[in-house]
Design an enzyme around this catalytic site. Structure first.
Site, PDB file in Angstrom:
ATOM      1  N   TYR A 134     -24.039  64.022  93.287  1.00 27.87           N
ATOM      2  CA  TYR A 134     -22.901  63.397  93.975  1.00 27.87           C
ATOM      3  C   TYR A 134     -23.487  62.429  94.980  1.00 27.87           C
ATOM      4  CZ  TYR A 134     -18.577  62.993  96.767  1.00 27.87           C
ATOM      5  OH  TYR A 134     -17.462  62.552  97.439  1.00 27.87           O
ATOM      6  N   LYS A 162     -22.201  61.161  89.999  1.00 27.88           N
ATOM      7  CA  LYS A 162     -20.909  60.679  90.532  1.00 27.88           C
ATOM      8  C   LYS A 162     -21.308  59.630  91.554  1.00 27.88           C
ATOM      9  CE  LYS A 162     -16.830  62.359  93.127  1.00 27.88           C
ATOM     10  NZ  LYS A 162     -16.932  61.679  94.416  1.00 27.88           N
ATOM     11  N   THR A 164     -20.574  56.987  94.112  1.00 25.90           N
ATOM     12  CA  THR A 164     -19.592  56.419  95.040  1.00 25.90           C
ATOM     13  C   THR A 164     -20.277  55.372  95.899  1.00 25.90           C
ATOM     14  OG1 THR A 164     -18.396  58.517  95.055  1.00 25.90           O
ATOM     15  CG2 THR A 164     -17.820  56.928  96.761  1.00 25.90           C
ATOM     16  N   GLY A 186     -17.084  56.261  91.587  1.00 21.70           N
ATOM     17  CA  GLY A 186     -16.543  57.105  92.660  1.00 21.70           C
ATOM     18  C   GLY A 186     -15.509  56.454  93.548  1.00 21.70           C
ATOM     19  N   ASP A 188     -12.210  54.666  93.808  1.00 20.36           N
ATOM     20  CA  ASP A 188     -11.062  54.434  92.921  1.00 20.36           C
ATOM     21  C   ASP A 188     -10.679  52.965  92.889  1.00 20.36           C
ATOM     22  OD1 ASP A 188     -11.422  57.018  93.725  1.00 20.36           O
ATOM     23  OD2 ASP A 188      -9.329  57.460  94.086  1.00 20.36           O
ATOM     24  N   GLU A 189     -10.782  52.295  94.027  1.00 18.85           N
ATOM     25  CA  GLU A 189     -10.396  50.889  94.162  1.00 18.85           C
ATOM     26  C   GLU A 189     -11.316  49.979  93.359  1.00 18.85           C
ATOM     27  OE1 GLU A 189     -11.136  53.075  96.466  1.00 18.85           O
ATOM     28  OE2 GLU A 189     -12.162  52.233  98.189  1.00 18.85           O
TER      29      GLU A 189
END
Ligand code: MN9
Length: 292
Positions: A134, A162, A164, A186, A188-189
């Site tokens: 992550y 993951k 982000t 990661g 969403d936008e």
């Protein structure tokens, strides 16, 4: 061998006013997301406020989601600075039949790349579960380049990452070097950006009530219909901009409350949401969300 690619909701956690987990509301959230078309769930991550919970509370969440997920893919975030707890949670994920374990990069004490790698290897070895790294540098403070990430992905113990971060150059370099490893977008936008650079799907907090939009974006990208995918991303991003203005976690829980879930608020130290922000969410977000 089932595919673990797809759109995963990073589940929120409903709490009572005195901080107890509302298991029945969490079950309702899981069912709502299955109806929205989510392919799986990322359980006990940042969005769940899991780093603010005990190991026992995290086990209750893991169990509740497993009981209601109807065979959907399940990834358990088991990371903790208390590595003993992390091993207990990893073993529990295996006992429940989760598909992968995951952990934020160990943070706060500025651990070396070797200490971080060894942490992940110990958890994978002790549980017999494959690990999803992550990577969230903005929250963890841990920055890794393509070399550091690749040294993890080269090892069979690691299922993927993951990711982000808005550094899509590094994402693309890692995915190109290890095409068989899972890379989940990661932020969403930026799901569309991640998908066109090779991501295998996305994991996100706004998916709790917008999973249908992100499932559609991924489908349209697979069909090469980028302009249509971008229109949906723009629609989602207008909503995400409001969430960020309010405070993402507090806003997301207020959306759930206004959708009819008895969701409660965030745990302290998070501050309660203001009446002004409640009104903003009622006007700018909830009318555009698919009702349960
Ligand atoms: O991975 C996620 N957020 C948290 C990052 O984990 C707290 C995202 O889903 C963001 O919440 C979302 C809005 O900025 O992209």
């Amino acid at each position: 061998m089932k595919s673990l690619k797809g759109i995963y909701t990073a589940l929120l956690t409903p709490f009572t006013a005195d901080g107890k987990i509302k298991a029945t509301v969490l079950a309702e959230l899981v069912r709502y997301n299955l109806d929205l078309g989510a392919d799986g769930f990322y359980v006990c991550g940042s969005t769940a406020e899991a780093l603010m919970l005990t190991a026992e509370e995290r086990m209750e969440i893991m169990r509740t989601v497993k009981e209601n997920a109807k065979g959907a893919n399940l990834i358990a975030h088991i990371g903790s600075l208390n590595e003993r707890d992390a091993h207990r949670l990893a073993a529990y994920a295996r006992e429940l039949g989760y598909d992968l374990i995951s952990s934020v990069t160990p943070f706060y004490y500025k651990f070396s790349a070797k200490e971080i790698r060894d942490y992940y290897v110990r958890l994978a070895d002790s549980s017999g579960m494959k690990m999803l790294v992550y990577y969230f540098p903005a929250f963890s403070g841990v920055n890794m380049g393509a070399g550091d990430i690749s040294s993890l992905l080269a090892d069979d113990r690691f299922a993927g990452i993951k990711y982000t971060s808005n550094d899509f150059f590094t994402m693309e370099r890692c995915k190109t070097a290890y095409p068989d490893k899972l890379v989940f977008n990661g932020y969403d936008e930026m799901l569309l950006s991640g998908l066109v650079m090779g991501a295998d799907g996305g994991i996100g907090s706004t998916y709790n009530f917008m999973a249908d939009k992100f499932v559609e974006i991924r489908r349209l990208v697979e069909e090469g219909r980028i302009d249509e995918a971008r229109s949906i991303q723009q629609e989602a991003n207008r909503i995400i901009a409001v969430l960020c203005q309010v405070g993402v976690m507090q806003a997301e829980k207020e959306v759930m409350n206004q959708l009819g879930f008895d969701f409660g608020g965030c745990l302290e130290p998070f501050a309660p949401i203001s009446e002004e922000h409640r009104a903003l969410i009622a006007k700018e977000i909830v009318p555009f969300i698919r009702k349960p």
